[in-house]
Design a protein around this motif. Structure first.
Motif, PDB file in Angstrom:
ATOM      1  N   LEU A 281       3.598   9.858   0.922  1.00  0.00           N
ATOM      2  CA  LEU A 281       2.130   9.755   0.963  1.00  0.00           C
ATOM      3  C   LEU A 281       1.624   8.920   2.136  1.00  0.00           C
ATOM      4  O   LEU A 281       0.414   8.798   2.333  1.00  0.00           O
TER       5      LEU A 281
ATOM      6  N   ASN B 269       0.722   5.862   4.956  1.00  0.00           N
ATOM      7  CA  ASN B 269      -0.054   4.612   4.886  1.00  0.00           C
ATOM      8  C   ASN B 269      -1.361   4.838   5.639  1.00  0.00           C
ATOM      9  O   ASN B 269      -1.329   5.104   6.836  1.00  0.00           O
TER      10      ASN B 269
ATOM     11  N   ILE C  76       0.835  -1.207   0.000  1.00  0.00           N
ATOM     12  CA  ILE C  76       0.000   0.000   0.000  1.00  0.00           C
ATOM     13  C   ILE C  76       0.865   1.249   0.000  1.00  0.00           C
ATOM     14  O   ILE C  76       2.045   1.219   0.371  1.00  0.00           O
ATOM     15  N   ARG C  77       0.247   2.340  -0.401  1.00  0.00           N
ATOM     16  CA  ARG C  77       0.826   3.668  -0.206  1.00  0.00           C
ATOM     17  C   ARG C  77      -0.324   4.664  -0.300  1.00  0.00           C
ATOM     18  O   ARG C  77      -1.080   4.633  -1.278  1.00  0.00           O
TER      19      ARG C  77
ATOM     20  N   ASP D 247       9.562   3.673  -3.159  1.00  0.00           N
ATOM     21  CA  ASP D 247       8.358   4.311  -3.687  1.00  0.00           C
ATOM     22  C   ASP D 247       8.144   5.642  -2.967  1.00  0.00           C
ATOM     23  O   ASP D 247       8.997   6.087  -2.204  1.00  0.00           O
ATOM     24  N   ASN D 248       7.006   6.270  -3.260  1.00  0.00           N
ATOM     25  CA  ASN D 248       6.766   7.621  -2.751  1.00  0.00           C
ATOM     26  C   ASN D 248       6.277   7.587  -1.302  1.00  0.00           C
ATOM     27  O   ASN D 248       5.082   7.656  -1.034  1.00  0.00           O
TER      28      ASN D 248
ATOM     29  N   TYR E 231      -3.656   6.253  -0.433  1.00  0.00           N
ATOM     30  CA  TYR E 231      -4.985   5.697  -0.713  1.00  0.00           C
ATOM     31  C   TYR E 231      -4.940   4.476  -1.635  1.00  0.00           C
ATOM     32  O   TYR E 231      -5.973   3.991  -2.056  1.00  0.00           O
ATOM     33  N   TYR E 232      -3.749   4.000  -1.976  1.00  0.00           N
ATOM     34  CA  TYR E 232      -3.638   3.005  -3.042  1.00  0.00           C
ATOM     35  C   TYR E 232      -3.040   1.693  -2.544  1.00  0.00           C
ATOM     36  O   TYR E 232      -2.039   1.681  -1.825  1.00  0.00           O
TER      37      TYR E 232
END
Lengths: 221, 75
Positions: A174, A176, A143-144, A170-171, A146-147
């Motif tokens: 944002l 969790n 996850i990251r 990854d980014n 909202y995704y």
């Protein structure tokens, strides 16, 4: 079987027996792993390998179901076992409060299936290598913000390398979110059930957009 | 000129639209589109044109659907 009365008849008695005889390794017991464990224990899984090197920190409280103000500083893997036993005293687990590496075959020894609930890409690639050595199916989730995403890395289709290529970060800015954790973990458990009960290995990458409430399936080639 | 649909996924949607319909010059590459949308090419883990994996040097054709995915690694 009264404990599982509300599993029936969506799950048959024969399937329930299968679930109760499963041995599952959960690697990572944070945001995803806590909910995966909660789901699996309530479904009826009795035997686990629980693996996480970390202790609970304050920043875990926004999403990790195993974290409370009382569990801050405690080992995640040990706390996971305590929670599982609280729900079902017959649960047995091997607890590893150590980092998984691609030479730690002992951590996955004897399990039927593995669930990837890690929090780093590098860790996931090591886990896939280890599962490949041991011919184990790996249910992936990440996850990251909202995704979320889930898929299955099977001995015939080791897909995490295809998904991540040689990228290792990854980014993280944002964060969790708890909703994303819960939805993604639930999807992982569903993928596990499909694999175990119906021998159905989902090969698509399933992308979950909690913000827009959209789910898309992508073929990975 | 060519018309291309660009679909963004996961964290690429933050601060951007989910979908773009772009009119582009002939010869436009995937890398040009990444630059146009302010996406670092090193953050695109999966790049698909009409469902097939390509790299950033691929030249787009009229009617292509370009899908871009970032790595997602948290838990």
């Amino acid at each position: 079987m009264e404990r599982y009365a509300r599993n029936f008849n969506s799950i048959s008695r024969e399937e329930q027996e299968k679930i109760m005889n499963l041995k599952v390794a959960i690697v990572g017991l944070g945001g995803l792993g806590g909910y995966v464990l909660e789901n699996l224990v309530r479904l009826g899984v009795k035997s686990f390998n629980l693996i996480d090197r970390d202790v609970f920190e304050e920043s875990n409280l926004n999403r990790q179901i195993l974290s409370t103000e009382k569990t801050l500083g405690l080992k995640k893997a040990e706390e996971a076992y305590r929670r599982a036993k609280e729900i079902d005293s017959s649960v047995q687990a091997k607890v590893f409060s150590a980092e998984l590496d691609d030479n730690r075959e002992d951590m996955l020894e004897g399990v039927d299936i593995v669930v990837d609930c890690l929090d780093s890409i590098a860790g996931r690639l090591k886990l896939e290598t280890l599962c490949h050595k041991l011919n184990l199916t790996l249910v992936h989730g990440a996850i990251r913000g909202y995704y979320g995403q889930v898929t299955v890395s099977s001995p015939q289709n080791r897909c995490l390398r295809m998904i991540y290529k040689d990228l290792r970060k990854d980014n993280e800015s944002l964060g969790n979110l708890p909703m994303t954790c819960m939805v993604t973990a639930s999807f992982q458990v569903n993928l596990l059930l499909k694999a175990i009960l119906y021998n159905e290995i989902v090969r698509d990458l399933i992308l979950i957009d909690v913000k827009n409430m959209e789910i898309e399936r992508l073929k990975i080639q | 000129m060519i018309s291309v649909e660009v679909r963004l996924f996961a964290t690429f949607r933050e601060g951007r639209q989910n979908k773009y319909f772009l009119e582009l010059d002939d010869g436009t590459t995937v890398l040009d589109v990444l630059n146009l949308l302010n996406i670092n090419p090193e953050e695109a883990s999966i790049i698909l044109i009409n469902g097939k994996n390509v790299d950033v040097t691929k030249v787009l054709s009229n009617g292509d659907v370009l899908s871009l995915f970032p790595p997602v690694g948290g838990g």
